[in-house]
Design a protein around this motif. Sequence first.
Motif, mmCIF file in Angstrom:
data_model
loop_
_atom_site.group_PDB
_atom_site.id
_atom_site.type_symbol
_atom_site.label_atom_id
_atom_site.label_comp_id
_atom_site.label_asym_id
_atom_site.label_seq_id
_atom_site.Cartn_x
_atom_site.Cartn_y
_atom_site.Cartn_z
ATOM 1 N N GLY A 254 0.787 -1.053 -0.222
ATOM 2 C CA GLY A 254 -0.049 0.133 -0.026
ATOM 3 C C GLY A 254 0.912 1.082 -0.006
ATOM 4 O O GLY A 254 2.132 1.283 0.028
ATOM 5 N N PRO A 255 0.091 2.295 -0.002
ATOM 6 C CA PRO A 255 0.805 3.618 -0.015
ATOM 7 C C PRO A 255 2.068 3.883 1.125
ATOM 8 O O PRO A 255 2.656 4.689 1.242
ATOM 9 C CB PRO A 255 -0.045 4.625 -0.129
ATOM 10 C CG PRO A 255 -1.403 4.080 0.423
ATOM 11 C CD PRO A 255 -1.219 2.581 0.061
ATOM 12 N N LYS A 256 1.399 3.440 2.454
ATOM 13 C CA LYS A 256 1.990 3.372 3.665
ATOM 14 C C LYS A 256 2.866 2.140 3.855
ATOM 15 O O LYS A 256 2.452 1.025 3.467
ATOM 16 C CB LYS A 256 0.866 3.691 4.728
ATOM 17 C CG LYS A 256 0.094 4.891 4.546
ATOM 18 C CD LYS A 256 -0.581 5.079 5.969
ATOM 19 C CE LYS A 256 -1.708 6.453 5.841
ATOM 20 N NZ LYS A 256 -2.457 6.595 6.966
ATOM 21 N N THR A 257 3.982 2.405 4.552
ATOM 22 C CA THR A 257 4.903 1.473 4.936
ATOM 23 C C THR A 257 4.075 0.236 5.882
ATOM 24 O O THR A 257 3.593 0.680 6.846
ATOM 25 C CB THR A 257 6.294 1.648 5.611
ATOM 26 O OG1 THR A 257 6.760 2.629 4.899
ATOM 27 C CG2 THR A 257 6.985 0.749 5.792
ATOM 28 N N GLY A 258 4.318 -0.976 5.468
ATOM 29 C CA GLY A 258 3.536 -1.957 6.516
ATOM 30 C C GLY A 258 2.270 -2.079 6.062
ATOM 31 O O GLY A 258 1.427 -3.192 6.529
ATOM 32 N N GLU A 259 1.557 -1.629 5.027
ATOM 33 C CA GLU A 259 0.131 -1.990 4.329
ATOM 34 C C GLU A 259 0.473 -2.837 3.310
ATOM 35 O O GLU A 259 1.078 -2.713 2.322
ATOM 36 C CB GLU A 259 -0.506 -0.533 4.230
ATOM 37 C CG GLU A 259 -1.002 0.240 5.099
ATOM 38 C CD GLU A 259 -2.016 1.386 4.808
ATOM 39 O OE1 GLU A 259 -2.832 1.698 5.471
ATOM 40 O OE2 GLU A 259 -1.692 1.650 3.568
ATOM 41 N N TYR A 260 -0.575 -3.682 3.482
ATOM 42 C CA TYR A 260 -0.910 -4.680 2.419
ATOM 43 C C TYR A 260 -2.206 -4.976 1.790
ATOM 44 O O TYR A 260 -3.031 -5.086 2.849
ATOM 45 C CB TYR A 260 -0.120 -6.169 2.713
ATOM 46 C CG TYR A 260 1.314 -5.942 2.895
ATOM 47 C CD1 TYR A 260 2.158 -6.254 1.934
ATOM 48 C CD2 TYR A 260 1.728 -5.728 4.304
ATOM 49 C CE1 TYR A 260 3.758 -6.025 2.293
ATOM 50 C CE2 TYR A 260 3.166 -5.575 4.531
ATOM 51 C CZ TYR A 260 4.092 -5.869 3.540
ATOM 52 O OH TYR A 260 5.344 -5.699 3.988
ATOM 53 N N ALA A 284 6.545 -10.744 13.424
ATOM 54 C CA ALA A 284 5.946 -9.015 13.598
ATOM 55 C C ALA A 284 4.476 -9.249 13.672
ATOM 56 O O ALA A 284 3.649 -10.296 13.125
ATOM 57 C CB ALA A 284 5.896 -8.488 11.952
ATOM 58 N N PRO A 285 3.727 -8.109 14.828
ATOM 59 C CA PRO A 285 2.331 -8.347 14.858
ATOM 60 C C PRO A 285 1.702 -7.735 13.847
ATOM 61 O O PRO A 285 2.405 -6.878 13.221
ATOM 62 C CB PRO A 285 2.226 -7.314 16.074
ATOM 63 C CG PRO A 285 3.551 -7.435 16.695
ATOM 64 C CD PRO A 285 4.540 -7.508 15.666
ATOM 65 N N THR A 337 5.665 -2.149 11.761
ATOM 66 C CA THR A 337 7.082 -1.822 11.057
ATOM 67 C C THR A 337 8.275 -1.460 12.104
ATOM 68 O O THR A 337 9.282 -1.250 11.592
ATOM 69 C CB THR A 337 7.008 -1.007 10.242
ATOM 70 O OG1 THR A 337 6.578 0.269 10.530
ATOM 71 C CG2 THR A 337 5.848 -1.626 9.006
ATOM 72 N N ARG A 338 7.981 -1.502 13.415
ATOM 73 C CA ARG A 338 8.961 -0.935 14.517
ATOM 74 C C ARG A 338 10.351 -1.877 14.315
ATOM 75 O O ARG A 338 11.306 -1.386 14.699
ATOM 76 C CB ARG A 338 8.494 -0.530 15.663
ATOM 77 C CG ARG A 338 7.428 0.582 15.802
ATOM 78 C CD ARG A 338 7.143 0.680 17.390
ATOM 79 N NE ARG A 338 5.781 -0.571 17.492
ATOM 80 C CZ ARG A 338 5.370 -0.857 18.474
ATOM 81 N NH1 ARG A 338 5.513 0.145 19.663
ATOM 82 N NH2 ARG A 338 4.411 -2.013 18.791
ATOM 83 N N ASN A 339 10.135 -3.085 14.207
ATOM 84 C CA ASN A 339 11.353 -3.989 14.119
ATOM 85 C C ASN A 339 11.423 -4.578 12.743
ATOM 86 O O ASN A 339 12.047 -5.591 12.480
ATOM 87 C CB ASN A 339 10.934 -5.205 14.986
ATOM 88 C CG ASN A 339 11.253 -4.763 16.377
ATOM 89 O OD1 ASN A 339 11.885 -3.977 16.895
ATOM 90 N ND2 ASN A 339 10.142 -5.371 16.941
#
Length: 511
Positions: A254-260, A284-285, A337-339
């Motif tokens: 997706g447009p944001k990191t961590g979005e699918y 990853a949660p 995405t913190r890790n």
Amino acid sequence: MKRVLIVTGWCLAIASVWVSTAAVAADRFAQRFALELDSGAAYYSVTLPAAVYAASQCSDLGDVRVFNGAGEPVPYSLDTPREPSRTPATLRPVRWFPMPPAAPGGTGAPLGVTIAADGSLRATSAPPSRAQDDADLIDIAREARAGSRVEALVVHVRDDNYQGRVNVESSDDLRNWQPAGEAQLLKVSYNGSTLSQDRIELNGMRARYLRLRWLDGAPYIESIEAQVQAASADHAQRAGTQQEWRVGIVARTGPKTGEYFFETGGPYPIDRLRLNLPQPNTVAPAVVYSRAGLETAWREVSSATLFRLHNGTVEQSNPSLEMAPDTDRQWRVVVDTRNGGLGSGALTVAAGWRPATLTFVARGAAPFTLAVGSAAAVSSAVSRADLLMGASSVVVAARLGEVLPDEQDADAQSPGKDPDAMRRYMLWAALLLAVGSLGAIAWRLVRRAQFQAQAPSGSAPVEVPDGGGGTGGVGGTDGLAGDVPSGSGAANVTVKDTGAADADGQSTGKN
């Protein structure tokens, strides 16, 4: 005003023709399937495959129909599997006995274990050391006597870090063993917290004894509990419904990191999701959302910690996510995405559901067909009880055959036949009439503008006739300029629309 009404009428006529043709197009079914029947029974049932869901345009399969050989719709019912109402499962501690390597090949109870009169096991000697322990014997005879089903085993591992595979076997006499499944256990410390997978699914087993054979070394076991569920007819019926899967769905970033984002491609009642991570050794949660379409808001349906860990020959992944049946087509996964998130690569998804069963009355002559995929269709299904009406007839299983060519396509391929010709002719006729009407109005407006431009500057306003009149008189616009006096101070002339002229071409109206 008359001209405005004429134009409005033609616009409404064109719109009505367009709407009617659109409704005809919407009433068509996207696909038709042949129904294969074996005997001359009155009732038949068929489990709907993925192809029917993919072609449906309704979230509740309301556009499914069954037709006989004459093209007549027949009564039918549509039953979707439901989660049975049942009491919560309970966890009960069970006895387990470590077994030495030689014990699995023997007969009767293993060394150091005896069988009591009620079938329960008793230890008679100290258990073997961990180096000699490669299997464990589980006593669930008490649950079997009570008529309960063992849904799963929960193995509490004492080790801080363990990852290994285990094979499960079942028996009622400790002599004959049958495969009962396999699982992977995991316990890993991660960022001050513990990530564990300690369940071994058994799917309602009723055996008296279980044997766990450790393929990657036996762990130190703290305790073992059995998740016990009282048996019920509803649960047995649901367990017999086969789970269908649509695999190989690739999620796009997706447009944001961590979005699918991904789409299921049909109104499947999804109740299981397998999220396959692209890289090993990933934790990853994540939160899963769904929505029916672009006009609706996202809603949360599940959350879990996703993982894929690799240890030598052993690779372990998070179990499938379970949820209430969800027919939404659009899905979104948001990963923490913190890790590092999921790293590079594509997230792949497998969606699982329990298909619905369609039951219909074989009224009329064969062949019977199943049609699906109409935006204008509304569900006409009745309940199964109303369909059967207490009849003693046995419902016979039918099979869904090959996809049939669309009737409209078949007519279009026939020589000299065009199913859309009449609609096209009607549209063109309406358009031509509308254009002709607009042209006539434009011509009259131009003629009126020309007359006003030729009128003397000092003359009073002249009312131009709107109706028909004789040629050469003021009833027509061509003879009006010659009848109006010229020069300043001329009298006002008002020409009325009388619809007729005298023999000399002069209007019968008063000047």
